[in-house]
Design a protein around this motif. Sequence first.
Motif, mmCIF file in Angstrom:
data_model
loop_
_atom_site.group_PDB
_atom_site.id
_atom_site.type_symbol
_atom_site.label_atom_id
_atom_site.label_comp_id
_atom_site.label_asym_id
_atom_site.label_seq_id
_atom_site.Cartn_x
_atom_site.Cartn_y
_atom_site.Cartn_z
ATOM 1 N N HIS A 38 0.874 -1.171 0.000
ATOM 2 C CA HIS A 38 0.000 0.000 0.000
ATOM 3 C C HIS A 38 0.911 1.220 0.000
ATOM 4 N N PRO A 39 0.566 2.254 -0.759
ATOM 5 C CA PRO A 39 1.481 3.410 -0.834
ATOM 6 C C PRO A 39 1.762 4.075 0.506
ATOM 7 N N LYS A 40 0.868 3.902 1.465
ATOM 8 C CA LYS A 40 1.105 4.544 2.763
ATOM 9 C C LYS A 40 1.774 3.610 3.769
ATOM 10 N N ILE A 41 2.018 2.387 3.388
ATOM 11 C CA ILE A 41 2.757 1.497 4.286
ATOM 12 C C ILE A 41 4.251 1.753 4.079
ATOM 13 N N ALA A 42 4.891 2.303 5.119
ATOM 14 C CA ALA A 42 6.299 2.670 5.009
ATOM 15 C C ALA A 42 7.216 1.504 5.331
ATOM 16 N N ARG A 43 6.783 0.650 6.256
ATOM 17 C CA ARG A 43 7.655 -0.426 6.696
ATOM 18 C C ARG A 43 6.821 -1.552 7.269
ATOM 19 N N THR A 44 7.269 -2.757 6.980
ATOM 20 C CA THR A 44 6.744 -3.937 7.678
ATOM 21 C C THR A 44 7.926 -4.580 8.395
ATOM 22 N N GLN A 45 7.703 -4.952 9.632
ATOM 23 C CA GLN A 45 8.787 -5.563 10.400
ATOM 24 C C GLN A 45 8.230 -6.808 11.073
ATOM 25 N N LEU A 46 8.661 -7.956 10.608
ATOM 26 C CA LEU A 46 8.199 -9.207 11.174
ATOM 27 C C LEU A 46 9.359 -9.955 11.789
ATOM 28 N N SER A 47 9.081 -10.594 12.903
ATOM 29 C CA SER A 47 10.130 -11.303 13.629
ATOM 30 C C SER A 47 9.670 -12.699 13.977
ATOM 31 N N TYR A 48 10.594 -13.622 13.873
ATOM 32 C CA TYR A 48 10.371 -14.980 14.344
ATOM 33 C C TYR A 48 11.252 -15.187 15.573
ATOM 34 N N PHE A 49 10.667 -15.788 16.602
ATOM 35 C CA PHE A 49 11.453 -16.094 17.801
ATOM 36 C C PHE A 49 11.120 -17.507 18.251
ATOM 37 N N GLU A 50 12.157 -18.265 18.562
ATOM 38 C CA GLU A 50 11.982 -19.648 19.010
ATOM 39 C C GLU A 50 12.920 -19.887 20.173
ATOM 40 N N GLN A 51 12.418 -20.512 21.193
ATOM 41 C CA GLN A 51 13.252 -20.812 22.355
ATOM 42 C C GLN A 51 12.971 -22.232 22.821
ATOM 43 N N ALA A 52 14.037 -23.014 22.893
ATOM 44 C CA ALA A 52 13.916 -24.372 23.421
ATOM 45 C C ALA A 52 14.831 -24.463 24.631
ATOM 46 N N ARG A 53 14.228 -24.577 25.786
ATOM 47 C CA ARG A 53 14.973 -24.658 27.040
ATOM 48 C C ARG A 53 14.894 -26.074 27.583
ATOM 49 N N THR A 54 16.027 -26.580 28.017
ATOM 50 C CA THR A 54 16.003 -27.805 28.794
ATOM 51 C C THR A 54 16.423 -27.421 30.197
ATOM 52 N N ARG A 55 15.483 -27.504 31.097
ATOM 53 C CA ARG A 55 15.735 -27.112 32.488
ATOM 54 C C ARG A 55 16.019 -28.362 33.299
ATOM 55 N N ARG A 56 17.088 -28.323 34.040
ATOM 56 C CA ARG A 56 17.414 -29.434 34.938
ATOM 57 C C ARG A 56 17.567 -28.858 36.335
ATOM 58 N N PHE A 57 16.849 -29.439 37.264
ATOM 59 C CA PHE A 57 16.797 -28.894 38.621
ATOM 60 C C PHE A 57 17.062 -30.003 39.628
ATOM 61 N N VAL A 58 17.965 -29.744 40.565
ATOM 62 C CA VAL A 58 18.178 -30.679 41.670
ATOM 63 C C VAL A 58 18.218 -29.886 42.954
ATOM 64 N N ASN A 59 17.802 -30.520 44.053
ATOM 65 C CA ASN A 59 17.927 -29.832 45.335
ATOM 66 C C ASN A 59 18.371 -30.805 46.421
ATOM 67 N N SER A 60 18.685 -30.234 47.561
ATOM 68 C CA SER A 60 19.234 -31.025 48.657
ATOM 69 C C SER A 60 18.175 -31.875 49.352
ATOM 70 N N GLU A 61 16.919 -31.752 48.902
ATOM 71 C CA GLU A 61 15.838 -32.547 49.488
ATOM 72 C C GLU A 61 15.566 -33.809 48.673
ATOM 73 N N GLY A 62 16.320 -33.972 47.579
ATOM 74 C CA GLY A 62 16.155 -35.191 46.788
ATOM 75 C C GLY A 62 15.407 -35.024 45.490
ATOM 76 N N SER A 63 15.002 -33.812 45.165
ATOM 77 C CA SER A 63 14.329 -33.605 43.873
ATOM 78 C C SER A 63 15.345 -33.592 42.740
ATOM 79 N N ALA A 64 14.918 -34.165 41.610
ATOM 80 C CA ALA A 64 15.730 -34.135 40.390
ATOM 81 C C ALA A 64 14.748 -34.130 39.230
ATOM 82 N N ILE A 65 14.685 -33.025 38.518
ATOM 83 C CA ILE A 65 13.657 -32.846 37.483
ATOM 84 C C ILE A 65 14.306 -32.328 36.219
#
Lengths: 455, 429
Positions: A132-159
Amino acid sequence: MLQHLESLLGRVTADYADLRFEEVDETSITVTSGRVMAANVTTKRGYVLRVLRQGGWAEVQFTAESDFDWAVGQALAAADVVARHRARSFRMAPVPAVRATLPRRVQEDPARVSLAEKIALVQEYGQLCGGHPKIARTQLSYFEQARTRRFVNSEGSAIEEPIVLNRISGVVNARDGSLVQNASAVVGGGQGFQVLRGRHEEFERLRGLAVDLLAAEPMTGGTWDCVLDNRLTGTFTHEAFGHYSEADIIEDLPELRQRLSIGARLGSDILNVVSDSTGSDHVGHYVYDDEGVRVRRVPLIRNGILAGRLHSRRTAAEFGDEPTGHAVAEDYRYCPIVRMGTVFVEPGTTPVEELFERLGNGVYLCGSRGGQTAGENFTFGAQHGYRIRNGRKEELVRDLNISGNLFHTLMNIEAVGNDFLLSEFGGCGKGQTNFRSNHGGPHMLVRNLIVGGRS
Amino acid sequence: MERLLELARARFGRAEVCFWTANTEKLRVENGELHSVQAEARQGFSLRVIRDGRLGMATSMDLLSRENLLSQAEASLAAAVEAPEDFASPADGAAFPPSSSPMDMPVGELAERTMALRDWLRPQVPEASLNIFWRRGTFRRRLLNSNGVDVKEDGGHVGARVGFEYPFGGAVERFWSMPALQEIPRDELLDLIHWFRAGLREVRIPGGRVPVLFPAEILGSLIQRFEIAANAKALADGVSPLIGRVGERMLSEAFTLRNDPHADGWRNWRRGYDDEGVPTRPVPLFERGSFQGFFNDLLHARKTGEGPTGTGFRSIFGSAVAQCQHLTVEPGHSSLAALLQTPGRVVVPWRLLGSHSGNLLNGDFSVGLAPGFLIEDGEVVGRLSDAMLAGNVYDVFSRIRALSRERFLGSGGLFPWILFEEMAFSQKA
């Protein structure tokens, strides 16, 4: 890996200790007016060590395992310093130990989609927004995040729990001389890449909206009766009330804490608000928080009455409540703090058309531009609005920021629609950005909102 | 790093290697109790390469596998990301060695001093939830590129924030940036207490257009809109409202805004080079109200045909973007004390809500006050709640009544207080 983390943690002498290790794979792509401006694929990792000793609490974040002994020394020395100066010891509410390894929960794994295909999809959506003549800019972004969380504590949890998120967001700028207006959209989720396919309609509408906003009148400031659309109901709920449900926000504010006692009336009978990250069909879903506590559904407001709070183990002990599994960190760089999960207003019984009839004269507020909370005050922005006269939608208006007060504004919710929609991606910035704090709800009729604007 | 650069140059021709490490410590007092101590140690490496007009990039937490980094960079070239003409050329930049190490004082001693400050403050503001926050740290950066640039910068920083939170929420806070750990000035704390006490009374005024005295610490929320518009990316993309307006007097003659990384007021935050290895220099944005031009990073210097301005910044894992990290407004001629004695009714916003949302590019703002204060004939009469200010920066900055001659380092820049002729004010009745 969990065993290795447990053996590291075994070297810490404290009343309580936990160690979280995360590997984070991120992809970010930016396409501006069809040109690829950024396409970054990064892998990051790091550790967070927390210790409690003699009632003193300390936290250390580090990126290299070779820094572990340094981190332990820092943490124990700091915990001792804190313990020396505190009148009250830190306490943590008890929780059962958990040992669990969870699978990666995605239908179409974005890791199996090539970078080229991701770029092509973003460019395809970008083409829909321009032209469109009045559209000055289009800005599109892709974002992806894959986290592997590993948690342990002194009470015996391991996740071990992986979390995968992806989104495509777009902003379209229209320009007429020195006047610039924009419209934005975001699609995404935690269920896999398939949620991003076939979303052409979401981006195609941005072109028309951005151009129309050039001709729209700026909003006149003052007190207005409003109907909020689904997205704005979500933002409103998040800012007007959601942060006050986070126990760490109110724990040191005696007057606010008193006024927000369980059983306090905050809204009319028609208002019901829930935090629920247990459902797997939206971006806010997770199973265990970053303290190894299973997240649960928490009714926050029931029939207008304050019914619950969101807790970490520490705030649960402070308030004498059960932990709720809402201690969340953005990633390996941060310690967990109390965060909202998926917060929403439950649908009511009023048909959406009737909301406008009852409104009569006022403003229909649409789309969200985020918000902010401080004390009992909050503000949030709408992307655009329409003047409503005699229940009918009329001219488009722009520049809409709304302000309110927790104790007044919730009481001004007059009617709750019978529809429902959740946002597809979160983005709460309480010191660290939580992409999983999403929100939503039905349309709502709210009286006497303060709208900033020209006078 | 040198070996990685050598391998990258052999493979790609043009390459840049960066390293960054930072150690930070935070001490937090909440509601008068020592809440926690946090420490952080982070580092990262990045490799950027240019080939055939395309930019490739790879990052890592360590240099255990150079080949991985090289392969990642090679793979990323396929995305055809636009590249600058070249990486930075060697040039002399200013040097700002740190004057002292902020980490010398043991954390136990810092805690002792903080609790002594707490003991001094608490009896003076028994109504408040007292919060004190210290943040100190050191960093090291090194950048090498195939043009022979080899830039090292070491630095340290100390910041403190003291806040008095009202029982019903909302706070009066102030931030101090220091070259080294030192006492927070007691007279400034007493001034803060004065504001807090005044805010215990709530007041309401009719909506309309009112004069507004903007504190330095929050002025960045408005100035940010000029920064967004003066970014060369906005020029290259065709969206800046400042296109075609270089040399035009748009704002008050009293207003001069620069990005000045060398100004003394920036103390330990001064930079001799940006994150692309380009020497920094003062960059004028508005001189006596006239727009002077755009600031850039290397890519947008090429796209706009201008020389680089030394304002290309990035995180170790991200792309370089043009940013003004050292915004500076020239002081005025009025003392702050005189501005606070302005006759008539003046609104003083202390903290803003929602300044990050809205149409920033166009210069619009519509913000909640959390809190705001009302001054009448020089006396702070109370706190304004449920209130908003709205306007457009190109309008309000064209009608500046006065600027203070004192400047303060707040979030967003080194700024004076500014008295604006008027803004639109709304408050719930």
